[in-house]
Design a protein around this motif. Structure first.
Motif, PDB file in Angstrom:
ATOM      1  N   GLY A 249      22.588  35.794  -2.337  1.00 24.15           N
ATOM      2  CA  GLY A 249      22.945  36.484  -3.563  1.00 24.15           C
ATOM      3  C   GLY A 249      22.054  36.156  -4.739  1.00 24.15           C
ATOM      4  N   ARG A 250      20.871  35.607  -4.475  1.00 21.20           N
ATOM      5  CA  ARG A 250      19.931  35.286  -5.543  1.00 21.20           C
ATOM      6  C   ARG A 250      18.811  36.313  -5.550  1.00 21.20           C
ATOM      7  NH1 ARG A 250      20.327  29.703  -6.509  1.00 21.20           N
ATOM      8  NH2 ARG A 250      18.920  30.023  -8.278  1.00 21.20           N
ATOM      9  N   ARG A 251      18.086  36.379  -6.653  1.00 22.20           N
ATOM     10  CA  ARG A 251      16.999  37.348  -6.803  1.00 22.20           C
ATOM     11  C   ARG A 251      15.658  36.657  -6.584  1.00 22.20           C
ATOM     12  NH1 ARG A 251      17.793  38.203 -11.507  1.00 22.20           N
ATOM     13  NH2 ARG A 251      15.955  37.374 -12.556  1.00 22.20           N
ATOM     14  N   PRO A 252      14.991  36.943  -5.457  1.00 23.39           N
ATOM     15  CA  PRO A 252      13.703  36.304  -5.188  1.00 23.39           C
ATOM     16  C   PRO A 252      12.577  36.948  -5.975  1.00 23.39           C
ATOM     17  CG  PRO A 252      14.215  37.834  -3.437  1.00 23.39           C
ATOM     18  CD  PRO A 252      15.388  37.868  -4.375  1.00 23.39           C
ATOM     19  N   GLY A 253      11.550  36.181  -6.225  1.00 24.27           N
ATOM     20  CA  GLY A 253      10.368  36.711  -6.890  1.00 24.27           C
ATOM     21  C   GLY A 253       9.172  35.830  -6.608  1.00 24.27           C
ATOM     22  N   ARG A 254       7.993  36.337  -6.923  1.00 22.05           N
ATOM     23  CA  ARG A 254       6.767  35.575  -6.742  1.00 22.05           C
ATOM     24  C   ARG A 254       5.828  35.881  -7.897  1.00 22.05           C
ATOM     25  NH1 ARG A 254       8.368  37.027  -1.590  1.00 22.05           N
ATOM     26  NH2 ARG A 254       8.259  35.411   0.022  1.00 22.05           N
ATOM     27  N   LEU A 255       5.130  34.874  -8.353  1.00 22.08           N
ATOM     28  CA  LEU A 255       4.136  35.029  -9.409  1.00 22.08           C
ATOM     29  C   LEU A 255       2.766  34.747  -8.807  1.00 22.08           C
ATOM     30  CD1 LEU A 255       6.021  32.992 -12.185  1.00 22.08           C
ATOM     31  CD2 LEU A 255       6.067  35.470 -11.819  1.00 22.08           C
ATOM     32  N   LEU A 256       1.873  35.727  -8.892  1.00 24.16           N
ATOM     33  CA  LEU A 256       0.556  35.581  -8.288  1.00 24.16           C
ATOM     34  C   LEU A 256      -0.287  34.575  -9.066  1.00 24.16           C
ATOM     35  CD1 LEU A 256      -1.517  36.576  -6.174  1.00 24.16           C
ATOM     36  CD2 LEU A 256      -2.231  38.281  -7.877  1.00 24.16           C
ATOM     37  N   ILE A 257      -0.796  33.560  -8.355  1.00 20.35           N
ATOM     38  CA  ILE A 257      -1.745  32.623  -8.933  1.00 20.35           C
ATOM     39  C   ILE A 257      -3.164  33.073  -8.621  1.00 20.35           C
ATOM     40  CG2 ILE A 257      -2.515  30.224  -8.993  1.00 20.35           C
ATOM     41  CD1 ILE A 257       0.279  30.766 -10.175  1.00 20.35           C
ATOM     42  N   GLY A 258      -3.401  33.527  -7.396  1.00 23.58           N
ATOM     43  CA  GLY A 258      -4.732  34.000  -7.048  1.00 23.58           C
ATOM     44  C   GLY A 258      -4.791  34.583  -5.648  1.00 23.58           C
ATOM     45  N   LEU A 259      -5.683  35.541  -5.468  1.00 24.04           N
ATOM     46  CA  LEU A 259      -6.008  36.103  -4.160  1.00 24.04           C
ATOM     47  C   LEU A 259      -7.521  36.062  -4.049  1.00 24.04           C
ATOM     48  CD1 LEU A 259      -5.353  37.504  -1.510  1.00 24.04           C
ATOM     49  CD2 LEU A 259      -5.320  39.694  -2.743  1.00 24.04           C
ATOM     50  N   GLU A 260      -8.014  35.162  -3.202  1.00 23.09           N
ATOM     51  CA  GLU A 260      -9.450  34.919  -3.104  1.00 23.09           C
ATOM     52  C   GLU A 260      -9.919  35.120  -1.663  1.00 23.09           C
ATOM     53  OE1 GLU A 260     -10.307  31.390  -6.200  1.00 23.09           O
ATOM     54  OE2 GLU A 260      -8.901  30.865  -4.605  1.00 23.09           O
ATOM     55  N   ARG A 261     -11.196  35.391  -1.545  1.00 19.78           N
ATOM     56  CA  ARG A 261     -11.825  35.556  -0.237  1.00 19.78           C
ATOM     57  C   ARG A 261     -12.900  34.482  -0.092  1.00 19.78           C
ATOM     58  NH1 ARG A 261     -13.825  41.298   2.260  1.00 19.78           N
ATOM     59  NH2 ARG A 261     -15.457  40.532   3.649  1.00 19.78           N
ATOM     60  N   PHE A 262     -12.874  33.754   1.036  1.00 21.06           N
ATOM     61  CA  PHE A 262     -13.862  32.707   1.238  1.00 21.06           C
ATOM     62  C   PHE A 262     -14.188  32.593   2.720  1.00 21.06           C
ATOM     63  CE2 PHE A 262      -9.748  30.740   1.682  1.00 21.06           C
ATOM     64  CZ  PHE A 262      -9.903  29.816   2.708  1.00 21.06           C
TER      65      PHE A 262
ATOM     66  N   LEU B 120      -4.093  33.533  -0.343  1.00 19.71           N
ATOM     67  CA  LEU B 120      -3.090  34.086  -1.263  1.00 19.71           C
ATOM     68  C   LEU B 120      -2.206  32.944  -1.744  1.00 19.71           C
ATOM     69  CD1 LEU B 120      -1.478  36.529  -2.477  1.00 19.71           C
ATOM     70  CD2 LEU B 120      -0.219  36.586  -0.301  1.00 19.71           C
ATOM     71  N   GLU B 121      -2.181  32.724  -3.061  1.00 18.40           N
ATOM     72  CA  GLU B 121      -1.363  31.646  -3.632  1.00 18.40           C
ATOM     73  C   GLU B 121      -0.385  32.233  -4.641  1.00 18.40           C
ATOM     74  OE1 GLU B 121      -2.073  27.117  -5.227  1.00 18.40           O
ATOM     75  OE2 GLU B 121      -3.365  28.687  -6.043  1.00 18.40           O
ATOM     76  N   ARG B 122       0.917  31.876  -4.469  1.00 22.58           N
ATOM     77  CA  ARG B 122       1.962  32.425  -5.341  1.00 22.58           C
ATOM     78  C   ARG B 122       3.017  31.369  -5.640  1.00 22.58           C
ATOM     79  NH1 ARG B 122       3.899  37.764  -2.254  1.00 22.58           N
ATOM     80  NH2 ARG B 122       3.917  36.324  -0.498  1.00 22.58           N
ATOM     81  N   VAL B 123       3.549  31.410  -6.857  1.00 18.21           N
ATOM     82  CA  VAL B 123       4.706  30.597  -7.220  1.00 18.21           C
ATOM     83  C   VAL B 123       5.960  31.337  -6.770  1.00 18.21           C
ATOM     84  CG1 VAL B 123       6.083  29.694  -9.138  1.00 18.21           C
ATOM     85  CG2 VAL B 123       3.595  29.468  -9.183  1.00 18.21           C
ATOM     86  N   LEU B 124       6.877  30.628  -6.120  1.00 16.49           N
ATOM     87  CA  LEU B 124       8.137  31.211  -5.667  1.00 16.49           C
ATOM     88  C   LEU B 124       9.194  31.042  -6.755  1.00 16.49           C
ATOM     89  CD1 LEU B 124       8.164  29.663  -2.079  1.00 16.49           C
ATOM     90  CD2 LEU B 124       7.311  31.925  -2.751  1.00 16.49           C
ATOM     91  N   THR B 125       9.967  32.084  -6.974  1.00 19.54           N
ATOM     92  CA  THR B 125      11.043  32.012  -7.965  1.00 19.54           C
ATOM     93  C   THR B 125      12.359  32.479  -7.363  1.00 19.54           C
ATOM     94  OG1 THR B 125      10.735  34.264  -8.844  1.00 19.54           O
ATOM     95  CG2 THR B 125       9.398  32.503  -9.826  1.00 19.54           C
ATOM     96  N   ALA B 126      13.456  32.002  -7.945  1.00 22.04           N
ATOM     97  CA  ALA B 126      14.802  32.458  -7.597  1.00 22.04           C
ATOM     98  C   ALA B 126      15.546  32.654  -8.907  1.00 22.04           C
ATOM     99  CB  ALA B 126      15.519  31.439  -6.715  1.00 22.04           C
ATOM    100  N   ASP B 127      15.951  33.889  -9.171  1.00 21.22           N
ATOM    101  CA  ASP B 127      16.568  34.222 -10.466  1.00 21.22           C
ATOM    102  C   ASP B 127      15.671  33.757 -11.614  1.00 21.22           C
ATOM    103  OD1 ASP B 127      18.698  35.331  -9.121  1.00 21.22           O
ATOM    104  OD2 ASP B 127      19.970  33.553  -9.312  1.00 21.22           O
ATOM    105  N   ASP B 128      14.380  33.981 -11.458  1.00 23.84           N
ATOM    106  CA  ASP B 128      13.350  33.663 -12.454  1.00 23.84           C
ATOM    107  C   ASP B 128      13.091  32.173 -12.646  1.00 23.84           C
ATOM    108  OD1 ASP B 128      12.874  36.377 -13.042  1.00 23.84           O
ATOM    109  OD2 ASP B 128      14.554  36.423 -14.449  1.00 23.84           O
TER     110      ASP B 128
ATOM    111  N   ASP C 204      -3.798  47.106  -1.291  1.00 19.74           N
ATOM    112  CA  ASP C 204      -2.518  47.776  -1.048  1.00 19.74           C
ATOM    113  C   ASP C 204      -1.337  46.818  -0.879  1.00 19.74           C
ATOM    114  OD1 ASP C 204      -3.068  46.723   1.420  1.00 19.74           O
ATOM    115  OD2 ASP C 204      -3.389  48.650   2.420  1.00 19.74           O
ATOM    116  N   PHE C 205      -1.487  45.565  -1.319  1.00 24.01           N
ATOM    117  CA  PHE C 205      -0.386  44.613  -1.233  1.00 24.01           C
ATOM    118  C   PHE C 205       0.143  44.287  -2.620  1.00 24.01           C
ATOM    119  CE2 PHE C 205       0.930  40.041  -1.209  1.00 24.01           C
ATOM    120  CZ  PHE C 205       2.137  40.234  -0.555  1.00 24.01           C
ATOM    121  N   ASP C 206       1.461  44.410  -2.797  1.00 24.51           N
ATOM    122  CA  ASP C 206       2.113  44.047  -4.051  1.00 24.51           C
ATOM    123  C   ASP C 206       2.404  42.547  -4.010  1.00 24.51           C
ATOM    124  OD1 ASP C 206       3.700  43.600  -6.239  1.00 24.51           O
ATOM    125  OD2 ASP C 206       5.336  44.935  -5.610  1.00 24.51           O
ATOM    126  N   PRO C 207       1.754  41.745  -4.864  1.00 19.92           N
ATOM    127  CA  PRO C 207       1.912  40.287  -4.779  1.00 19.92           C
ATOM    128  C   PRO C 207       3.315  39.787  -5.085  1.00 19.92           C
ATOM    129  CG  PRO C 207       0.620  40.896  -6.717  1.00 19.92           C
ATOM    130  CD  PRO C 207       0.773  42.140  -5.889  1.00 19.92           C
TER     131      PRO C 207
END
Length: 257
Positions: A110-123, A144-152, A173-176
């Protein structure tokens, strides 16, 4: 006290013998911690604790003794700091040890998940990573690096490495903010066939603590995972760092054949 002279645990879900050592001498801070735990139950989620001075007077202990009890409850995730106040925290997020995505696990509670994009790099893949992903050294890899959130609230950090050849249009075509596993399934036709996962406790690096928004001393739960696709081929290497005070993990155990 039972027939053999030992003290039973206060609860089957609590510490054995309620944390009392065999010699029976209970540290003063631990006794205060038990009193604070009762207070937490009375206040309920979001309830504000009295000031340290008021609590020290109430329980008849020194401020430092009280602070030690509060520190343990904060590290365990029973309490949270809100500005200059201390409040009762909500229940921990239970993340299943499975190949279900973080998004699915959080939504089930019952929580709201979210992600904040830190970076998408190619190496270019170095030898160790190339071996894990089953590709040649030097082949291009997405990170692909992202911060995970729950209810912000920031609760973790996710780092995913996957061969560019598997998802060549990831940067287009990917929504981070969405589930990477859903993207693989719905856009690429890739499903998971299994994974190898290692779990350990660590301290966050200064960078990780800053990104997640936690003190560096807060214990973290680290998951290192190498996933395989439906054909048994290596797919991704994931490093998941979760706040130890906000997460617990569950799994179903079955007897071997």
């Amino acid at each position: 006290m039972n027939n053999n002279g030992s003290h039973p645990a206060a609860s089957l879900n609590g510490p054995v013998r309620s944390g009392i050592p065999e010699h029976g001498r209970l540290p003063k801070y631990y006794a205060v911690k038990g009193q604070l735990t009762e207070l937490i139950g009375e206040l309920g989620h979001g309830g504000m604790l009295p000031t340290e001075r008021e609590l020290a007077v109430r329980y008849g202990v020194a401020r430092e003794t009280l602070r030690q009890a509060l520190r343990e409850l904060l590290l365990e995730g029973r309490l949270r700091r809100r500005g200059r106040n201390t409040v009762v925290a909500g229940p921990k997020l239970e993340q299943p040890l499975s190949l279900a995505s973080y998004t699915e696990g959080v939504r089930r509670q019952g929580r709201r998940p979210g992600r904040l994009l830190i970076g998408l790099e190619r190496f270019s893949a170095q030898p160790d990573l190339a071996a894990l992903l089953g590709i040649a050294v030097g082949d291009p890899v997405w990170h692909l690096e992202r911060v995970l959130t729950a209810d912000d609230e920031r609760v973790g950090l996710e780092s995913t490495c996957i061969a560019v050849a598997r998802v060549p249009e990831l940067d287009r075509d990917f929504d981070p903010d969405s589930s990477f596993y859903a993207y693989l399934r719905e856009h690429m036709g890739i499903t998971f066939g299994g994974a190898t996962e290692r779990i350990e406790t660590v301290s966050a690096t200064p960078r990780e603590a800053l990104l997640i928004g936690t003190p560096p001393a807060l214990p973290m739960l680290l998951l290192n995972r190498v996933s395989r696709d439906q054909h048994g081929e290596p797919l991704e290497r994931v490093r998941l760092l979760y706040r130890g005070d906000r997460f617990s993990f569950t799994t179903e155990l079955r007897p071997e054949d």
